[in-house]
Design a protein around this motif. Structure first.
Motif, PDB file in Angstrom:
ATOM      1  N   SER A  11       1.178  -1.022   0.025  1.00 56.38           N
ATOM      2  CA  SER A  11       0.008  -0.541  -0.255  1.00 56.38           C
ATOM      3  C   SER A  11       0.918   1.376   0.108  1.00 56.38           C
ATOM      4  O   SER A  11       0.201   2.354   0.028  1.00 56.38           O
ATOM      5  N   PHE A  12       1.750   1.152   0.311  1.00 60.21           N
ATOM      6  CA  PHE A  12       3.309   2.370   0.282  1.00 60.21           C
ATOM      7  C   PHE A  12       3.421   2.764  -1.203  1.00 60.21           C
ATOM      8  O   PHE A  12       4.187   2.213  -1.555  1.00 60.21           O
ATOM      9  N   ASN A  13       2.226   2.432  -1.761  1.00 57.11           N
ATOM     10  CA  ASN A  13       2.703   3.191  -2.980  1.00 57.11           C
ATOM     11  C   ASN A  13       3.542   4.809  -3.631  1.00 57.11           C
ATOM     12  O   ASN A  13       3.790   5.149  -2.783  1.00 57.11           O
ATOM     13  N   ALA A  14       4.420   4.729  -4.965  1.00 57.03           N
ATOM     14  CA  ALA A  14       4.963   6.061  -5.097  1.00 57.03           C
ATOM     15  C   ALA A  14       4.195   7.359  -5.107  1.00 57.03           C
ATOM     16  O   ALA A  14       5.154   7.681  -4.123  1.00 57.03           O
ATOM     17  N   GLU A  15       3.535   7.521  -5.170  1.00 59.55           N
ATOM     18  CA  GLU A  15       2.444   8.441  -4.300  1.00 59.55           C
ATOM     19  C   GLU A  15       2.360   9.062  -3.242  1.00 59.55           C
ATOM     20  O   GLU A  15       2.602  10.222  -3.297  1.00 59.55           O
ATOM     21  N   THR A  16       1.918   7.956  -2.359  1.00 55.14           N
ATOM     22  CA  THR A  16       2.198   8.315  -0.946  1.00 55.14           C
ATOM     23  C   THR A  16       3.384   8.498  -0.839  1.00 55.14           C
ATOM     24  O   THR A  16       3.606   9.939   0.428  1.00 55.14           O
ATOM     25  N   PHE A  97      13.301   5.838  21.619  1.00 58.30           N
ATOM     26  CA  PHE A  97      13.075   5.081  19.770  1.00 58.30           C
ATOM     27  C   PHE A  97      11.402   5.984  19.882  1.00 58.30           C
ATOM     28  O   PHE A  97      10.823   5.701  20.001  1.00 58.30           O
ATOM     29  N   LYS A  98      11.678   6.250  18.238  1.00 55.46           N
ATOM     30  CA  LYS A  98       9.977   6.603  18.279  1.00 55.46           C
ATOM     31  C   LYS A  98       9.903   5.845  16.210  1.00 55.46           C
ATOM     32  O   LYS A  98      10.686   6.776  15.981  1.00 55.46           O
ATOM     33  N   ILE A  99       9.200   4.992  16.115  1.00 55.31           N
ATOM     34  CA  ILE A  99       8.674   4.989  14.950  1.00 55.31           C
ATOM     35  C   ILE A  99       7.340   5.002  14.081  1.00 55.31           C
ATOM     36  O   ILE A  99       6.339   5.073  15.362  1.00 55.31           O
ATOM     37  N   GLU A 100       7.357   5.593  13.440  1.00 55.09           N
ATOM     38  CA  GLU A 100       5.980   6.659  12.641  1.00 55.09           C
ATOM     39  C   GLU A 100       5.766   6.281  11.267  1.00 55.09           C
ATOM     40  O   GLU A 100       7.290   5.785  10.751  1.00 55.09           O
ATOM     41  N   ARG A 101       5.130   5.887  11.103  1.00 60.29           N
ATOM     42  CA  ARG A 101       3.649   5.547  10.018  1.00 60.29           C
ATOM     43  C   ARG A 101       4.996   4.611   8.616  1.00 60.29           C
ATOM     44  O   ARG A 101       4.842   4.919   7.301  1.00 60.29           O
ATOM     45  N   GLY A 102       5.322   3.792   9.326  1.00 55.71           N
ATOM     46  CA  GLY A 102       6.252   2.274   8.126  1.00 55.71           C
ATOM     47  C   GLY A 102       7.414   3.241   7.689  1.00 55.71           C
ATOM     48  O   GLY A 102       8.183   3.054   6.492  1.00 55.71           O
ATOM     49  N   ARG A 103       7.458   4.529   8.637  1.00 55.29           N
ATOM     50  CA  ARG A 103       8.538   5.196   7.637  1.00 55.29           C
ATOM     51  C   ARG A 103       9.581   5.882   7.780  1.00 55.29           C
ATOM     52  O   ARG A 103      10.981   6.708   7.594  1.00 55.29           O
ATOM     53  N   HIS A 104       9.400   6.670   9.122  1.00 57.95           N
ATOM     54  CA  HIS A 104      10.683   7.243  10.006  1.00 57.95           C
ATOM     55  C   HIS A 104      10.823   6.622  11.416  1.00 57.95           C
ATOM     56  O   HIS A 104       9.593   6.213  12.184  1.00 57.95           O
ATOM     57  N   ILE A 105      12.026   6.630  11.878  1.00 56.61           N
ATOM     58  CA  ILE A 105      12.737   6.094  12.568  1.00 56.61           C
ATOM     59  C   ILE A 105      13.457   7.472  13.251  1.00 56.61           C
ATOM     60  O   ILE A 105      13.898   8.086  12.786  1.00 56.61           O
ATOM     61  N   HIS A 138       6.300  -3.652  10.302  1.00 54.52           N
ATOM     62  CA  HIS A 138       4.634  -4.382  11.276  1.00 54.52           C
ATOM     63  C   HIS A 138       4.131  -3.090  10.537  1.00 54.52           C
ATOM     64  O   HIS A 138       2.636  -3.392  10.221  1.00 54.52           O
ATOM     65  N   GLN A 139       4.643  -1.982  10.334  1.00 51.19           N
ATOM     66  CA  GLN A 139       3.614  -1.120  10.498  1.00 51.19           C
ATOM     67  C   GLN A 139       3.505  -0.824   9.106  1.00 51.19           C
ATOM     68  O   GLN A 139       2.360   0.178   8.441  1.00 51.19           O
ATOM     69  N   ARG A 140       4.353  -1.545   7.953  1.00 53.32           N
ATOM     70  CA  ARG A 140       4.230  -1.288   6.503  1.00 53.32           C
ATOM     71  C   ARG A 140       2.920  -2.560   6.471  1.00 53.32           C
ATOM     72  O   ARG A 140       2.866  -2.726   5.490  1.00 53.32           O
ATOM     73  N   ALA A 287       2.785  -7.167  15.847  1.00 54.97           N
ATOM     74  CA  ALA A 287       2.176  -7.396  14.505  1.00 54.97           C
ATOM     75  C   ALA A 287       0.750  -7.297  14.708  1.00 54.97           C
ATOM     76  O   ALA A 287       0.105  -5.975  14.342  1.00 54.97           O
ATOM     77  N   TRP A 288       0.168  -7.323  15.368  1.00 54.97           N
ATOM     78  CA  TRP A 288      -0.724  -7.511  16.271  1.00 54.97           C
ATOM     79  C   TRP A 288      -1.666  -5.703  16.545  1.00 54.97           C
ATOM     80  O   TRP A 288      -2.970  -5.168  15.819  1.00 54.97           O
ATOM     81  N   ILE A 289      -0.440  -5.449  16.886  1.00 57.68           N
ATOM     82  CA  ILE A 289      -1.067  -4.037  16.745  1.00 57.68           C
ATOM     83  C   ILE A 289      -1.497  -3.267  15.818  1.00 57.68           C
ATOM     84  O   ILE A 289      -2.214  -2.686  15.480  1.00 57.68           O
ATOM     85  N   PHE A 290      -0.601  -2.915  14.427  1.00 58.03           N
ATOM     86  CA  PHE A 290      -0.568  -2.820  13.616  1.00 58.03           C
ATOM     87  C   PHE A 290      -1.231  -3.065  12.321  1.00 58.03           C
ATOM     88  O   PHE A 290      -2.032  -3.297  11.079  1.00 58.03           O
TER      89      PHE A 290
END
Length: 340
Positions: A11-16, A97-105, A138-140, A287-290
């Motif tokens: 779902s993390f496509n190029a436009e996103t 550590f903070k991990i956001e949107r499957g994209r930022h650490i 897992h966020q992805r 996995a269960w959370i995200f």
């Protein structure tokens, strides 16, 4: 929070990605490739293979101040704070550590002891390469698996099992004695939705206990102590790793049999194969959370249909490793002959 999210793995496509690009990404000095992702980092990460500077990174890793708790409504569950698309955890030494949107650490080391030094930096990178990247995967809504894997003459075989089952030792032995390339050690990821279950390799490092290192004649000053598991050491940037994803064809659940020294090797089907895959998921709490139970169960069921799963129970002895591996080696050769 444990609600079902019907989100495809791709779902993390190029436009996103274009819409989410932060302006500071271009200024990050280090670029790496891992798990099929291009990572741009403010920190040097010797555990990861280098990549060319990309026009758009998949993941950013930066240092930034972090509050003790998430600044949005969240749940605290054991060691982890989490909300819908982010999570945060801390280490005993003060690193956070903070991990956001499957994209930022984001990493905050401002609370560390003044006497931390290189050992704390290595510990930080161990958790970054492990738990933090695992949460990001897992966020992805991907499927990171706790395994060691090799590319054998019959395709990629993965080895999983509880701590101490010998995943890394078996993979290292086959690599050094058979010359088969390593695909991943500790964690590899499958992206749900792909026609073939490609296994995307993680950091090019292999973790081995002292006895295995000595037996394989790998004992040397270049070894790095694993701060998360005191009895293990890491060989970083190991040259025997594949650099591309390959289809995962077989998964073997390893068990030790130190009672009667018997060797058992047999296929698992249906519910048993599904349960073996569920047990192999890395950081299942994330996995269960995200991903949510529905998506996670669908992914494991689909993977169980696409690969062959085995249980391999054997005595644990480095000197008699080859004898104990006989049924596994025979099956690999049989599958290779069948493919040919």
């Amino acid at each position: 929070m444990h609600q079902e999210r019907a989100v495809a793995g791709a779902s993390f496509n190029a436009e996103t990605r274009r819409n989410e690009v932060d302006s500071h990404l271009a200024s990050l000095p280090y670029h790496y490739a891992t798990y099929g992702l291009v990572v741009s980092s403010q920190l040097e990460l010797p555990e990861l293979p280098a990549a060319s500077p990309p026009p758009d990174s998949d993941v950013s890793i930066v240092e930034a101040p972090l509050a003790e708790t998430l600044d949005i409504p969240h749940v605290q569950e054991g060691w982890l704070q989490y909300a819908e698309d982010c999570c945060q955890f801390g280490l005993e030494g003060g690193t956070r550590f903070k991990i956001e949107r499957g994209r930022h650490i984001k990493i905050d080391r401002s609370r560390r002891s003044r006497h931390s030094g290189d050992a704390r930096d290595r510990e930080m990178r161990l958790y970054l390469m492990g738990t933090a990247l695992g949460a990001l995967l897992h966020q992805r809504h991907w499927l990171p698996l706790h395994l060691s894997a090799l590319n054998t003459p019959s395709g990629v075989w993965g080895f999983t099992g509880p701590s101490g089952a010998g995943k890394s030792t078996l993979a290292a032995w086959l690599h050094y004695h058979r010359g088969w390339p390593l695909v991943s050690d500790d964690v590899g990821v499958v992206k749900p939705g792909e026609t073939l279950p490609y296994l995307y390799p993680g950091p090019h490092r292999i973790k081995l206990c002292k006895d295995a290192l000595t037996y394989l004649e790998l004992d040397g000053p270049e070894l790095i102590r694993d701060m998360t598991r005191g009895a293990k050491y890491q060989i970083v940037q190991h040259c025997g790793f594949q650099t591309i994803a390959l289809p995962l064809r077989y998964l073997v659940v390893l068990e030790r049999n130190d009672k009667d020294n018997q060797v058992e090797f047999y296929p698992l089907h249906g519910l048993e194969a599904f349960q073996a895959i569920m047990a192999a998921i890395y950081r299942p709490e994330c996995a269960w959370i995200f991903s949510g139970p529905g998506h996670l169960l669908d992914c494991a069921t689909d993977l169980a249909r696409k690969i062959s799963v085995y249980r391999y129970r054997r005595p644990w002895s480095l000197p008699s490793m080859e004898q104990g591996l006989a049924p596994l080696l025979e099956r690999i050769q049989h599958e290779a002959s069948h493919d040919g």
